[in-house]
Enzyme design. Structure first.
Site, PDB file in Angstrom:
ATOM      1  N   ASP A 124      38.901  68.171  53.985  1.00 15.84           N
ATOM      2  CA  ASP A 124      39.292  66.969  54.708  1.00 15.84           C
ATOM      3  C   ASP A 124      40.100  66.100  53.750  1.00 15.84           C
ATOM      4  O   ASP A 124      40.379  66.499  52.613  1.00 15.84           O
ATOM      5  CB  ASP A 124      38.076  66.217  55.267  1.00 15.84           C
ATOM      6  CG  ASP A 124      37.061  65.858  54.185  1.00 15.84           C
ATOM      7  OD1 ASP A 124      37.397  65.962  52.987  1.00 15.84           O
ATOM      8  OD2 ASP A 124      35.932  65.482  54.529  1.00 15.84           O
ATOM      9  N   SER A 159      36.159  76.624  56.613  1.00 17.36           N
ATOM     10  CA  SER A 159      35.398  75.756  57.505  1.00 17.36           C
ATOM     11  C   SER A 159      33.941  76.168  57.617  1.00 17.36           C
ATOM     12  O   SER A 159      33.178  75.539  58.347  1.00 17.36           O
ATOM     13  CB  SER A 159      36.021  75.746  58.905  1.00 17.36           C
ATOM     14  OG  SER A 159      37.329  75.223  58.865  1.00 17.36           O
ATOM     15  N   SER A 341      28.773  75.397  60.634  1.00 16.65           N
ATOM     16  CA  SER A 341      30.144  75.239  60.158  1.00 16.65           C
ATOM     17  C   SER A 341      30.348  73.819  59.639  1.00 16.65           C
ATOM     18  O   SER A 341      29.449  72.975  59.714  1.00 16.65           O
ATOM     19  CB  SER A 341      31.123  75.551  61.294  1.00 16.65           C
ATOM     20  OG  SER A 341      30.929  74.654  62.373  1.00 16.65           O
ATOM     21  N   TYR A 342      31.543  73.550  59.139  1.00 13.37           N
ATOM     22  CA  TYR A 342      31.844  72.255  58.524  1.00 13.37           C
ATOM     23  C   TYR A 342      31.591  71.129  59.522  1.00 13.37           C
ATOM     24  O   TYR A 342      32.120  71.147  60.641  1.00 13.37           O
ATOM     25  CB  TYR A 342      33.302  72.233  58.066  1.00 13.37           C
ATOM     26  CG  TYR A 342      33.640  71.082  57.174  1.00 13.37           C
ATOM     27  CD1 TYR A 342      32.994  70.914  55.965  1.00 13.37           C
ATOM     28  CD2 TYR A 342      34.617  70.160  57.534  1.00 13.37           C
ATOM     29  CE1 TYR A 342      33.311  69.856  55.124  1.00 13.37           C
ATOM     30  CE2 TYR A 342      34.949  69.098  56.707  1.00 13.37           C
ATOM     31  CZ  TYR A 342      34.285  68.949  55.508  1.00 13.37           C
ATOM     32  OH  TYR A 342      34.596  67.889  54.681  1.00 13.37           O
ATOM     33  N   PRO A 343      30.767  70.122  59.139  1.00 19.24           N
ATOM     34  CA  PRO A 343      30.330  69.130  60.128  1.00 19.24           C
ATOM     35  C   PRO A 343      31.271  67.948  60.322  1.00 19.24           C
ATOM     36  O   PRO A 343      30.910  67.004  61.014  1.00 19.24           O
ATOM     37  CB  PRO A 343      28.987  68.661  59.553  1.00 19.24           C
ATOM     38  CG  PRO A 343      29.149  68.791  58.075  1.00 19.24           C
ATOM     39  CD  PRO A 343      30.044  69.987  57.865  1.00 19.24           C
TER      40      PRO A 343
END
Length: 849
Positions: A124, A159, A341-343
């Site tokens: 991110d 991810s 997975s990526y939160p």
């Protein structure tokens, strides 16, 4: 060839090394206590290099979030001498985010001489920013590239922490995104300058004028304050709400053997009592209602969209009663352990080719989900086609089965919610039949609506969204059918105000108005709670405190844009333009800071409008304050404010000085500090500790080796009678960091205490004697300083009636029995024997100051 790989957290580095080495990595400690180094052999496929890859020795390690943080140069950190307006142009600097871990030097040490750097930071904008923080430390010590155009720094994009996702990222390395990193730099600088200017100004002003604020800092934040504004806006709606009476016609009918049905009047409610009486009188003689129309329709309710961050936070708050901050922390832990997975994502559409079957098959091993996964595996998986792909990360999904015993109770609740949401998206629609019947009674229309469930679909999992078959009836309806009136009456009701905002509702408002990001929303909500602006009550409803209400009303009175969400929303749009490479960093920052600089000047010039609100809500300092000690600058008495946070204020110099909290303050013999001329005060705190404090030194430490909050007991001054050097007797018998000091103010009930605030040790000694003084001589047995004890004539233990005796409090046979303290005190000392250097070493360090 040597390759350094850096992840964002130690737990993630461990997981990545296990996957990439196929379990063959070795682990070693490093110079950073929090970050291990995992080493293994392998091959690195350099992007654009062709071939199967180069043999390499890999070192996988991590940072602990941000490596550096932004702050002002030290000369601007004195609140008393720095005009807050100067902060809009003040020089800033990058400093270590966690100084105790020394991560920058650790990165330079591990990166020295490596050929390549591979960054595995979270994918991110914050992760991109940390990428460049790592690059700044490692790149200067790497082996120079073969040619100026040779790429040696790469970025892994992933991810999920699964073998397939990590191997794919490793074999398809890219490059860090400079524009996204710069957008984070812009946000950090904007928030620092704007937040500090307003916070310093209003904190100094209102803490000096009013008591009972219960805050050491009255903060302002470009995101935090609009978040608080939503809560206060709802509070104002509730306070201004005026309840009104209204009336309804209640009618129930029956037909043959069916149960009575309650009908809904189409006028719903009437606010005039005479009018409702007229309607009731007009209809009361009617005994039959006839069916005017019947409508039956098949309807369906679609499954939820795939899960994104904001919806996850809403669900955790409303259904699990877990705060957004705690929910995000738990989700990140589940992610690093490879369970989800990526939160952090805004996407609500699964990518093409997403492997639903393998995930459902793995979840089928878990008895908690087997009922639903078996149906999907047997009947076929229907991938959802709805949703929106914003180009960041896939929706939040479970990636593998989490055994119940492998996670904590709260982690299981979040994992179960995420898993059930994922499975629900794969189930068919909920299908039901809706029946709408309109009745006529004396020219007035009444209606009835019922649902008959056909297929529960996804509501088998999401039971809180179930339709059900309510109300139930066996009646068959047809037009013209006659129904008997069972009851017709008038009921009285009152309008009610809306409830206070729930966390879930607040998250929705923040998302709608672009206040914060999906990652920062939990932080802003946490901030307004911890800073005593709102209280969380039952149902996780946010009730503003008096301080929060006054602040928002004050901003609204002076400059409503300071608290409205529109301004921050516009800033976020410009920051996103920087991230996309469509806007210039310097221009956006300069323009935005200029707007806030002018707003701050206007706010300061018109702060009397907010001051009036504080006057009406909080007690004036003058009502609780008293003159206490002299200011070292103007030599006039300062005002002592005893309410939290207790402090001294000099109205002539217009400066406020912090004091220790949770204890009493008194003037100490009108003694002045030799460094600044301020009169010293004495603080009596918890656990029986008493020590002197110079108000100026406490707020502005004169020595670079001492942090803010310095008392005389930790002052390294060489000759001041109140300083540590003149009162130190021994090292603390209980802790490793403290020095045992004589308390000269404690007579006739004499005490020695540890000068470490965290240590509770207090030794009671020589009760009832005239005086106790430290000498310059040391005990040959334990290294403690000797003390001179002056006994009273009628109570001396000395032979021949002598009253003065010099000896070691710890070893002397006359003095030692007169010392009372914890078992870890003098008894522990005696066990060390002659010449043990610990006492000398601790004291020696104190004297060298």
């Amino acid at each position: 060839m040597r390759v350094l790989m850096v992840a964002e957290k130690p737990s993630l580095a461990k997981s990545l090394s296990e996957i990439l080495s196929r379990g063959s990595s070795s682990r070693r400690k490093s110079s950073c206590s929090a970050c291990d180094v995992h080493e293994f052999q392998g091959k690195l496929a350099v992007p654009g290099g062709g071939g199967p890859g180069l043999a390499a020795m890999f070192k996988m390690t991590s940072v602990c979030g941000h490596v550096m943080s932004l702050d002002f140069q030290p000369k601007y950190n004195n609140w008393e001498t720095t005009d807050p307006l100067l902060l809009y142009d003040a020089e800033t600097m990058k400093k270590e985010a966690i100084p105790s871990l020394r991560i920058p030097s650790f990165l330079r040490q591990e990166g020295k001489g490596v050929d390549y750097l591979v960054l595995w930071l979270d994918c991110d904008k914050e992760g991109e920013n940390i990428c460049y923080e790592v690059i700044n430390e490692v790149e200067p010590v790497m082996k120079p590239p073969k040619t100026p155009r040779t790429q040696t720094i790469f970025r892994a994009k992933f991810s999920a922490v699964t073998e397939a996702a990590i191997l794919h990222a490793f074999n398809n390395l890219g490059f860090p995104n400079w524009n996204e990193s710069r957008s984070v730099d812009a946000r950090q600088e904007l928030d620092l300058r704007v937040g500090c200017s307003f916070t310093r100004f209003q904190t100094k002003l209102f803490q000096s004028l009013y008591s009972g604020l219960n805050n050491s800092v009255i903060s302002y934040g470009p995101c935090q304050t609009p978040t608080l504004g939503f809560c206060v806006e709802r509070h104002d709606e509730i306070q201004h709400f005026k309840p009104e009476k209204y009336w309804k016609l209640d009618c129930s009918v029956s037909h043959s053997s069916s149960n009575p049905l309650s009908l809904q009047w189409d006028k719903e409610r009437i606010f005039d009592h005479e009018v409702i009486k007229l309607f009731h009188l007009m209809l009361t003689h009617h005994k039959i209602a006839s069916v005017e129309s019947v409508s039956e329709k098949s309807r369906s309710k679609a499954p939820p969209l795939p899960l994104h961050t904001v919806e996850m936070l809403r669900a955790c708050s409303s259904r699990l009663h877990i705060s957004p901050k705690q929910a995000m922390d738990i989700a990140e832990r589940l992610y690093t352990e490879g369970y989800i997975s990526y939160p952090r994502t805004e996407t609500t559409k699964y990518p093409a080719g997403f492997d639903f079957k393998s995930i459902v098959s793995d979840l089928n091993k878990n008895e908690h989900f087997k009922e639903f996964t078996s149906q999907l595996l047997t009947g076929g998986i229907r991938p959802p086609s709805v949703g929106k792909d914003v180009g960041d990360h896939p929706p939040i999904t479970p990636l593998r089965n989490a055994p119940r015993e492998a996670v904590s109770d709260t982690q299981w609740k979040v994992y179960e919610m995420i898993t059930c949401h994922f499975l629900a998206t794969l189930f068919p629609d909920c299908k039901y039949k809706q029946t709408d019947v309109v009745f006529s009674l004396g020219g007035e229309s009444f209606s009835w609506a019922g649902h008959t469930l056909i297929d529960p679909g996804f509501t088998l999992i999401n039971t809180w969204q179930a339709i059900g078959s309510v109300p139930q009836t066996t009646a068959q309806f047809c037009k013209g059918q006659k129904w008997d009136i069972v009851q017709l009456g008038v009921s009285e009701h009152m309008t009610t105000p809306p409830g206070y905002l729930t966390e879930s509702e607040l998250i929705s408002l923040m998302e709608k108005h672009a206040i914060g990001t999906d990652a920062s929303i939990p932080v802003h909500i946490e901030n307004i709670c911890t800073r005593n602006y709102v209280l969380i009550q039952s149902g996780r409803r946010l009730v503003p405190t008096q301080l929060g209400i006054v602040l928002v009303h004050g901003y609204q009175k002076i400059d409503p844009e300071l608290v409205k969400p529109t301004m921050r929303s516009e800033i976020e749009k410009q920051l996103n333009e920087i991230a996309l490479g469509k806007a210039d960093y310097d221009q956006v920052l300069s323009h935005t800071l200029d707007i806030f600089r002018r707003k701050f000047s206007y706010f300061r010039d018109n702060v009397s409008g907010m001051n009036e609100l504080f006057e009406a809500t909080f007690s004036s300092v003058a009502s609780t304050a008293k003159l206490l000690s002299r200011c070292g600058k103007c030599l006039r008495y300062m005002t002592y404010i005893p309410v939290k946070p207790q402090r001294l204020h000099c109205k002539h110099c217009d400066e406020t000085y912090s004091l220790p909290q949770n204890g009493s303050i008194k003037l100490y013999k009108e003694i002045k500090c030799p460094l600044d001329g301020f009169e010293i005060v004495i603080f009596s705190g918890p656990r029986g500790k008493t020590y002197t404090v110079c108000p100026y030194c406490y707020s502005n430490p004169p020595f670079s080796t001492v942090s803010k909050g310095m008392s005389c007991s930790t002052c390294p001054h060489q000759s001041c009678p109140q300083a540590m050097n003149q009162l130190s007797i021994d090292h603390c018998p209980s802790c490793d960091n403290g020095t045992l000091l004589l308390d000269p103010s404690s007579g006739p009930k004499w005490k020695m205490y540890c000068n470490s605030l965290a240590c509770p040790v207090v030794l009671h000694c020589f009760e009832g004697v005239h005086n106790v003084e430290k000498t310059i001589n040391e005990c040959p047995e334990c290294g403690a300083y000797h003390v001179l004890v002056d006994f009273k004539k009628d109570n001396t233990p000395l032979k021949g009636g002598a009253t003065k005796h010099i000896g070691c409090y710890n070893c002397d046979p006359i003095l030692s029995p007169l010392v009372r303290g914890p078992e870890s005190g003098r008894h522990a000392h005696r066990g060390r024997g002659r010449g043990r250097g610990r006492g000398r070493g601790r004291r020696g360090r104190g004297r060298r100051h």
